[in-house]
Design a protein around this motif. Sequence first.
Motif, short mmCIF file in Angstrom:
data_model
loop_
_atom_site.label_atom_id
_atom_site.label_comp_id
_atom_site.label_asym_id
_atom_site.label_seq_id
_atom_site.Cartn_x
_atom_site.Cartn_y
_atom_site.Cartn_z
N TRP A 79 0.86 -1.19 0.00
CA TRP A 79 0.00 0.00 0.00
C TRP A 79 0.89 1.23 0.00
O TRP A 79 1.82 1.33 0.80
CB TRP A 79 -0.90 0.03 1.23
CG TRP A 79 -2.00 -0.98 1.19
CD1 TRP A 79 -2.01 -2.22 1.77
CD2 TRP A 79 -3.24 -0.85 0.51
NE1 TRP A 79 -3.19 -2.85 1.50
CE2 TRP A 79 -3.97 -2.04 0.72
CE3 TRP A 79 -3.82 0.16 -0.26
CZ2 TRP A 79 -5.24 -2.25 0.20
CZ3 TRP A 79 -5.08 -0.05 -0.78
CH2 TRP A 79 -5.78 -1.24 -0.55
N VAL A 80 0.60 2.16 -0.91
CA VAL A 80 1.38 3.39 -1.01
C VAL A 80 0.42 4.57 -0.93
O VAL A 80 -0.62 4.58 -1.59
CB VAL A 80 2.17 3.44 -2.35
CG1 VAL A 80 2.94 4.74 -2.47
CG2 VAL A 80 3.10 2.23 -2.46
N TYR A 81 0.77 5.56 -0.11
CA TYR A 81 -0.08 6.75 -0.01
C TYR A 81 -0.01 7.53 -1.32
O TYR A 81 1.06 7.69 -1.91
CB TYR A 81 0.33 7.61 1.18
CG TYR A 81 0.24 6.85 2.48
CD1 TYR A 81 -0.88 6.08 2.78
CD2 TYR A 81 1.27 6.89 3.40
CE1 TYR A 81 -0.96 5.37 3.97
CE2 TYR A 81 1.19 6.18 4.59
CZ TYR A 81 0.07 5.43 4.86
OH TYR A 81 -0.02 4.71 6.03
N GLY A 82 -1.16 8.03 -1.74
CA GLY A 82 -1.28 8.69 -3.04
C GLY A 82 -0.39 9.90 -3.22
O GLY A 82 -0.10 10.28 -4.36
N TYR A 83 0.07 10.50 -2.15
CA TYR A 83 0.94 11.68 -2.26
C TYR A 83 2.42 11.30 -2.29
O TYR A 83 3.28 12.16 -2.49
CB TYR A 83 0.69 12.66 -1.11
CG TYR A 83 0.89 12.07 0.27
CD1 TYR A 83 2.14 12.00 0.85
CD2 TYR A 83 -0.20 11.58 0.99
CE1 TYR A 83 2.33 11.45 2.11
CE2 TYR A 83 -0.03 11.04 2.24
CZ TYR A 83 1.23 10.98 2.80
OH TYR A 83 1.41 10.42 4.04
N GLY A 109 -5.59 -1.18 -7.29
CA GLY A 109 -6.76 -0.50 -6.75
C GLY A 109 -6.38 0.72 -5.95
O GLY A 109 -5.21 1.02 -5.74
N ARG A 110 -7.42 1.40 -5.51
CA ARG A 110 -7.23 2.64 -4.77
C ARG A 110 -8.32 2.74 -3.71
O ARG A 110 -9.49 2.58 -4.02
CB ARG A 110 -7.32 3.81 -5.74
CG ARG A 110 -7.15 5.18 -5.11
CD ARG A 110 -7.16 6.26 -6.19
NE ARG A 110 -6.00 6.20 -7.05
CZ ARG A 110 -4.91 6.95 -6.90
NH1 ARG A 110 -4.85 7.82 -5.93
NH2 ARG A 110 -3.90 6.82 -7.71
N ARG A 111 -7.92 2.98 -2.47
CA ARG A 111 -8.86 3.28 -1.40
C ARG A 111 -8.90 4.79 -1.26
O ARG A 111 -7.92 5.40 -0.84
CB ARG A 111 -8.42 2.63 -0.08
CG ARG A 111 -8.53 1.13 -0.11
CD ARG A 111 -8.07 0.49 1.18
NE ARG A 111 -8.84 0.97 2.31
CZ ARG A 111 -8.34 1.10 3.53
NH1 ARG A 111 -7.09 0.78 3.80
NH2 ARG A 111 -9.10 1.55 4.51
N ARG A 112 -10.00 5.37 -1.62
CA ARG A 112 -10.11 6.82 -1.62
C ARG A 112 -10.24 7.37 -0.21
O ARG A 112 -10.93 6.82 0.63
CB ARG A 112 -11.33 7.25 -2.45
CG ARG A 112 -11.20 6.84 -3.91
CD ARG A 112 -12.41 7.19 -4.76
NE ARG A 112 -13.65 6.74 -4.16
CZ ARG A 112 -14.73 7.52 -4.01
NH1 ARG A 112 -14.73 8.76 -4.41
NH2 ARG A 112 -15.81 7.04 -3.46
N ARG A 113 -9.52 8.47 0.02
CA ARG A 113 -9.60 9.23 1.27
C ARG A 113 -9.55 8.33 2.51
O ARG A 113 -10.29 8.51 3.45
CB ARG A 113 -10.86 10.07 1.28
CG ARG A 113 -10.88 11.15 0.21
CD ARG A 113 -12.21 11.89 0.16
NE ARG A 113 -12.63 12.39 1.45
CZ ARG A 113 -12.51 13.65 1.87
NH1 ARG A 113 -12.00 14.55 1.05
NH2 ARG A 113 -12.93 14.03 3.05
N ASP A 137 -5.60 9.27 -0.68
CA ASP A 137 -5.88 7.92 -1.17
C ASP A 137 -4.72 6.99 -0.82
O ASP A 137 -3.59 7.43 -0.61
CB ASP A 137 -6.03 7.91 -2.70
CG ASP A 137 -7.24 8.69 -3.18
OD1 ASP A 137 -8.06 9.14 -2.36
OD2 ASP A 137 -7.36 8.86 -4.41
N GLU A 138 -5.03 5.70 -0.77
CA GLU A 138 -4.01 4.66 -0.67
C GLU A 138 -4.09 3.85 -1.96
O GLU A 138 -5.18 3.45 -2.38
CB GLU A 138 -4.27 3.74 0.52
CG GLU A 138 -4.04 4.38 1.86
CD GLU A 138 -4.35 3.42 2.99
OE1 GLU A 138 -3.41 2.93 3.62
OE2 GLU A 138 -5.54 3.16 3.22
N VAL A 139 -2.96 3.59 -2.55
CA VAL A 139 -2.88 2.85 -3.81
C VAL A 139 -2.34 1.46 -3.51
O VAL A 139 -1.29 1.32 -2.87
CB VAL A 139 -1.98 3.57 -4.83
CG1 VAL A 139 -1.92 2.80 -6.14
CG2 VAL A 139 -2.47 5.00 -5.06
N LEU A 140 -3.06 0.42 -3.96
CA LEU A 140 -2.64 -0.96 -3.76
C LEU A 140 -1.85 -1.43 -4.98
O LEU A 140 -2.31 -1.31 -6.12
CB LEU A 140 -3.84 -1.88 -3.55
CG LEU A 140 -3.54 -3.38 -3.52
CD1 LEU A 140 -2.64 -3.75 -2.33
CD2 LEU A 140 -4.83 -4.18 -3.47
#
Length: 184
Positions: free
Chosen positions: A133-137, A154-158, A168-171
């Motif tokens: 998991w990587v933070y979107g920023y 995938g992406r877990r928004r906010r 977001d977190e990017v999988l």
Amino acid sequence: MTSSAWVGERVRLRAREPEDWEAFHAFDDDSDAVRSGWRLVPPTSVARAKKAAIEHAEEELDLDEFTLAIATKADDVLVGSINTHTIDRVHGTFSYGIAVGTPHQRKGYASEAIVLALRYMFFERRFQKAEAWVYGYNDASLALHHRLGFVEEGRRRRSHYANGRYHDEVLFGMTVEEYAERYA
């Protein structure tokens, strides 16, 4: 000459030692870097940092869920750590996290440490998929995972709050076959 599965061209993965406390304590001074790895916490005392280092060094060894120090191969300078977690033996999946201290970033240490750790998990422990998991920023980590051949799944928004904002977190995922094609 013998070879070690834990040594690459630039780094050596090794157990965390009590004397590592000072480097890890110093890494915690960079708030932005700490936020990119997990979450910002209040400063810890030298005594607590030393105690935590001793506790980590004395933890029972788990073959699948562990934390290792990342040190330079040439002179054993501690540059960061890598850990495996969220082990699912039924489905053969695991996650990992990596942190490299700010002064040591962008030197290839993280990518080599990830490749070494994944090789162990895939070819010694029989896992079939790695996830991160990587933070979107965190642009550097997003680019690193793309460069290593991970697939954005995938992406877990906010879902992550840091520095006054939701992110977001990017999988990312990589299968053993994808790894073998690229690195074996």
